[in-house]
Design an enzyme around this catalytic site. Structure first.
Site, mmCIF file in Angstrom:
data_model
loop_
_atom_site.group_PDB
_atom_site.id
_atom_site.type_symbol
_atom_site.label_atom_id
_atom_site.label_comp_id
_atom_site.label_asym_id
_atom_site.label_seq_id
_atom_site.Cartn_x
_atom_site.Cartn_y
_atom_site.Cartn_z
ATOM 1 N N ILE A 68 0.833 -1.206 0.000
ATOM 2 C CA ILE A 68 0.000 0.000 0.000
ATOM 3 C C ILE A 68 0.867 1.254 0.000
ATOM 4 C CG2 ILE A 68 -1.801 1.284 1.237
ATOM 5 C CD1 ILE A 68 -2.731 -1.367 -0.134
ATOM 6 N N CYS B 210 -9.863 -2.203 2.602
ATOM 7 C CA CYS B 210 -10.195 -2.249 1.175
ATOM 8 C C CYS B 210 -11.580 -2.855 0.976
ATOM 9 C CB CYS B 210 -9.148 -3.044 0.399
ATOM 10 S SG CYS B 210 -8.820 -4.699 1.052
ATOM 11 N N THR B 211 -11.920 -3.864 1.778
ATOM 12 C CA THR B 211 -13.214 -4.533 1.627
ATOM 13 C C THR B 211 -14.354 -3.647 2.113
ATOM 14 O OG1 THR B 211 -12.130 -6.686 1.860
ATOM 15 C CG2 THR B 211 -14.509 -6.631 2.177
ATOM 16 N N THR C 124 -13.254 -11.704 8.721
ATOM 17 C CA THR C 124 -13.061 -10.303 8.336
ATOM 18 C C THR C 124 -14.039 -9.439 9.118
ATOM 19 O OG1 THR C 124 -13.191 -8.662 6.552
ATOM 20 C CG2 THR C 124 -14.592 -10.587 6.315
ATOM 21 N N GLY C 125 -13.567 -8.291 9.535
ATOM 22 C CA GLY C 125 -14.442 -7.346 10.228
ATOM 23 C C GLY C 125 -15.033 -6.311 9.291
ATOM 24 N N ARG D 257 -9.735 -16.488 1.097
ATOM 25 C CA ARG D 257 -8.493 -16.065 0.450
ATOM 26 C C ARG D 257 -8.213 -17.030 -0.701
ATOM 27 N NH1 ARG D 257 -5.180 -12.322 3.108
ATOM 28 N NH2 ARG D 257 -6.517 -11.028 4.416
#
Length: 333
Positions: free
Chosen positions: A12, A150-151, A209-210, A232
């Site tokens: 990033i 990103c999600t 994932t949060g 993943r």
């Protein structure tokens, strides 16, 4: 002109740097990474296995990386508090280490003299902002902010449009997510996440994932209404969100598509994309949108039960939003 520094020169950090130096209102003054010398920083910036060669000139001297003729100071400090941000007049420090992501640790940049900090990771303590969703609630007294994940940047714009138009009663999200640097090239120890220690290139790996729950932080009206998980998968970049929702209002899939297309051309232009083409993941490599609706992939079971699909370049799209948030924070000062 906003004076910016980057802490952490990983995936990033390097993409944020590429994007930042292309913006006329940003002056990149420094990069810090305790593990990278200037010659290696120049090499890694110039060559990228995923996004290709940097389209410009890259060189270095003992203390700088030189990008298109502009000298950018390089430091190797482990403690951000020891960095000369005050001396360099840093307006916004971008922390892309993934380590200093809470208020107390990110505050080290403030101690070093930076006026503001943007964290390129979700945070449990810093306020989170998603461009196109809740950045208008930012106030200048907030010195440390998070750009979320990103999600979350993919999911939140999609959820906002659907919730505003049709109402979301509840929803489940799955992100089919490309490999990242935290995973293993071969099976190795991963005590907190046993599955996460398995070979990234040879497995589909279920993961937590949060990102979905975090949407409730940037859109309080969706608090407690969304949760999700990740798979993943062995691709190097680009991921896709599968959002299945129970709607409050009966509708047709054509009406849903129309609402998303309208938002992509209007209030969320540049943030939310829209396509009806038969696309695959590699078609979105280098796409700067946070979220690109795949209208042809979504399905509807009943007038209130629908599955929506939206793509995102989890590296480049997200890094673009980081720089957008930096500009927004600086303009709001």
């Amino acid at each position: 002109m906003v004076n910016v520094s980057v802490n952490g020169f990983g995936r990033i950090g390097r993409l944020v740097t590429r994007i930042a130096i292309s913006r006329k209102d940003i002056n990149l003054v420094a990069i810090n990474d305790p593990f990278i010398s200037t010659d290696y920083a120049a090499y890694m910036f110039k060559y990228d296995s995923t996004h290709g060669r940097f389209d410009g000139e890259v060189s270095h001297d003992k203390d700088h990386i030189i990008l298109n003729g502009k000298k950018v100071a390089v430091f190797n400090e482990k403690d951000p508090a020891a960095l000369p941000w005050g001396k360099l007049g840093v307006d916004v420090a971008i922390d892309s280490t993934g380590i200093f992501k809470e208020m107390d640790s990110a505050n080290k940049h403030i101690e070093a003299g930076a006026k503001k900090v943007v964290i390129t990771a979700p945070s449990g303590s810093a306020p989170m902002y998603v461009m196109g969703v809740n950045e208008e609630t930012y106030t200048p007294d907030q010195k440390i902010v998070s750009n979320a994940s990103c999600t979350t940047n993919c999911l939140a714009p999609l959820a906002k449009v659907i919730h505003n138009e049709f109402g979301i009663k509840e929803g489940l999200m799955t992100t089919v997510h490309s490999m990242t640097a935290t995973q293993k090239t071969v099976d190795g120890p991963s005590h907190k996440d046993w599955r996460g220690g398995r070979t990234a290139s040879g497995n589909i790996i279920p993961s937590s994932t949060g990102a979905a729950k975090a949407v409730g932080k940037v859109l309080p009206s969706l608090q407690g209404k969304l949760t999700g998980m990740a798979f993943r998968v062995p691709t190097v970049d680009v991921s896709v969100v599968d959002l299945t929702v129970n709607l409050a209002k009966e509708t047709s899939y054509d009406e849903i598509k129309a609402a998303l297309k309208k938002a992509s051309e209007g209030s969320m232009k540049g943030i939310l994309g829209y396509t009806e083409d038969d696309v695959v993941s590699s078609d979105f490599l280098g796409d700067a949108h946070s979220s690109i609706v795949d209208a042809a992939a979504g399905i509807q079971l009943t007038p209130t039960f629908v599955k929506l699909v939206s793509w995102y370049d989890n590296e480049f799209g997200y890094s673009t939003r980081v720089v957008d948030l930096v500009e927004h924070v600086a303009k709001s000062a």
